[in-house]
Design a protein around this motif. Sequence first.
Motif, short mmCIF file in Angstrom:
data_model
loop_
_atom_site.label_atom_id
_atom_site.label_comp_id
_atom_site.label_asym_id
_atom_site.label_seq_id
_atom_site.Cartn_x
_atom_site.Cartn_y
_atom_site.Cartn_z
N TYR A 155 0.84 -1.20 0.00
CA TYR A 155 0.00 0.00 0.00
C TYR A 155 0.88 1.25 0.00
CZ TYR A 155 -3.00 -3.78 1.36
OH TYR A 155 -3.64 -4.99 1.36
N GLU B 191 1.71 2.36 4.87
CA GLU B 191 1.50 1.13 5.62
C GLU B 191 1.67 1.38 7.10
OE1 GLU B 191 3.95 -1.96 3.96
OE2 GLU B 191 2.88 -1.93 2.05
N ALA C 31 -4.52 3.69 5.87
CA ALA C 31 -5.47 4.42 6.70
C ALA C 31 -6.87 3.82 6.57
CB ALA C 31 -5.49 5.89 6.29
N ALA C 32 -7.70 4.12 7.53
CA ALA C 32 -9.06 3.58 7.52
C ALA C 32 -9.85 4.04 6.30
CB ALA C 32 -9.79 4.00 8.80
N ASP C 33 -9.48 5.22 5.75
CA ASP C 33 -10.20 5.73 4.59
C ASP C 33 -9.50 5.39 3.28
OD1 ASP C 33 -8.02 7.37 4.87
OD2 ASP C 33 -9.13 9.26 4.73
N ASN C 34 -8.53 4.47 3.31
CA ASN C 34 -7.89 4.02 2.08
C ASN C 34 -8.97 3.42 1.17
OD1 ASN C 34 -6.67 1.81 0.31
ND2 ASN C 34 -4.80 2.77 1.08
N VAL D 95 -9.29 -0.36 1.31
CA VAL D 95 -9.83 -0.84 2.58
C VAL D 95 -11.35 -0.64 2.61
CG1 VAL D 95 -9.86 -0.47 5.07
CG2 VAL D 95 -7.68 -0.45 3.83
N LEU D 96 -11.79 0.53 2.18
CA LEU D 96 -13.23 0.80 2.17
C LEU D 96 -13.97 -0.14 1.22
CD1 LEU D 96 -13.19 4.72 2.16
CD2 LEU D 96 -13.70 3.20 4.09
N SER E 114 -13.05 -3.17 0.34
CA SER E 114 -13.05 -4.50 0.95
C SER E 114 -14.10 -4.60 2.04
CB SER E 114 -11.66 -4.81 1.51
OG SER E 114 -11.66 -6.04 2.18
N GLN E 115 -14.20 -3.57 2.86
CA GLN E 115 -15.16 -3.58 3.97
C GLN E 115 -16.60 -3.46 3.48
OE1 GLN E 115 -13.65 -0.36 6.37
NE2 GLN E 115 -12.15 -1.67 7.42
N SER E 116 -16.77 -3.02 2.24
CA SER E 116 -18.13 -2.92 1.69
C SER E 116 -18.69 -4.27 1.27
CB SER E 116 -18.13 -1.96 0.48
OG SER E 116 -17.51 -2.58 -0.65
#
Length: 541
Positions: A265, A268, A271-274, A277-278, A280-282
Amino acid sequence: MTATATRTFRVLVSDPVSEDGLRALLDDPTIEVVVKTDYTPEELAAAIGDFDGLVIRSQTKVTADILEQANKLKVIGRAGVGVDNVDVPAATRKGVVVLNSPEGNTMAATEHTWALLLALARKVCPADASMRAGKWDRKSFTGTELYGKTLGVIGLGKIGGAVARRGQGFEMDVIAFDPFVTQEHARGMGIRLVSVDELLQQADFVTIHVPKTKDTADMINAERLATMKPTARLINCARGGVVNEAALAEAVLNGTIAGAAVDVYSAEPPAADNPLVLASQSGCISLLLTPHLGASTEEAQIKVAVDVAEQIRDYFHGIPARSAVNMPALPAELIARLQPYISLMEKMGKFHGQLTDGAVQSVEVIYSGDITDENTTPLIPAFLQGLFEPILGAGMINSVNARFTAEQRGVEIKEVKSTESSGYETLVTTIVRTEQSEHRLEGTLFGKGNARITRVDEYWVEMAPEGQFIIAYHTDKPGIIGAVGQILGAHDINIAGMQVGRVHPRGIAVMVLAVDEHPSDKVLEKIRGIEGVGDTRLVEL
């Protein structure tokens, strides 16, 4: 360690590293190893001045501010490949070697690439999550085969090449982009070289294996992602920032490409707003993320630590680092062949440094004979180190920062390989020009690396460049050599050897006296006071 052994070097290990990997340092009686892995940047800056070496992984950030305090530091060893966490230009200016282990994690990174590629192709991770949720859903996780597909490899280095060979094992058609690989070499690997744009348009799976540089940053952007097949999948186990993360997340979410797997990334940990990451979490099942595990195998952790520890130990004992990122990487056998020349060049540089007045304006090195067939890359830094050490002081310059130091001082450097016969099997001529003078030396090797300086300015001599010498320019006339001998005898200074070089009888000559004892400034002044004696110097080699 024996009772009489002395710890000469101190090495700080500031990131978790396998103790087995550090064995080369721990077992060396001249090296003290300190392991402390919880430094803040401020604490590291305060402590670093006490250490000769530093071993890191990816956690420690070696900034210019930290290096500014590293007045003893000689070498930084990165147990891994990437040195993004080291300010390499600042280390070079400081004269600190930065070395890494480019091959220690080759197999680990190669296998992780294939782990991600296969998991992505067969939707292993979402299928596993579904089973953990108590479901039996086969229809949602239909994958795709590798057989007969096209694998596009960006970067055919150690890891990229290993990935490509395994793709051929799956009977895939392998294409690649690498501007530093020849068509002939690629054909020998059974790989077809194409442009990066052609690769993205043709490949079913794209895997990236290049460092992040100014040329590769955002190499894979929204525009290029839009040219890929909608059934294509992309894997990045190389470096964060080579792929634009926002563009990749959008391409996966809107179906521009079929999927992506990412292990690295731009920052590293991300961040939570990457955007990745967002995404993947969706709940996007076409995106697979891992926390930079490419080198995370038990075997690789030990291999990279062993490699770096051995290089640091060897560097302390005068053996050039084989994987320095801010010095030319040269084969050990070449270094061995060149070592007598490296030593000769450093001695010739020191000779010039003690013979020269005024700011150095230019350096010219001319090679003749057998040496012209060799890679002479390490010779100029050795000469510059010797040249500037008498001027800047010991410890202020080395082979790492020598060229940088010279260029920073505005010194023009010229290197020539001559085809003219010199009368020697090999000959090196060095010319140093300053605001006030120009001096020329010639040196050669006899037999098994026996160094000799054969010329000082226009005067022919033959001197072994070892020890201390009085260099006196004088009129070639009777009585001068005797007068010098009388002064030295009166001060109990023994003459170990003498050379006199001249062009014409009764003209200007140079006297080179090897002496066993150190002559004081007062003794040198007395020699200068002899009628017919001019510039007189002490040269210590």
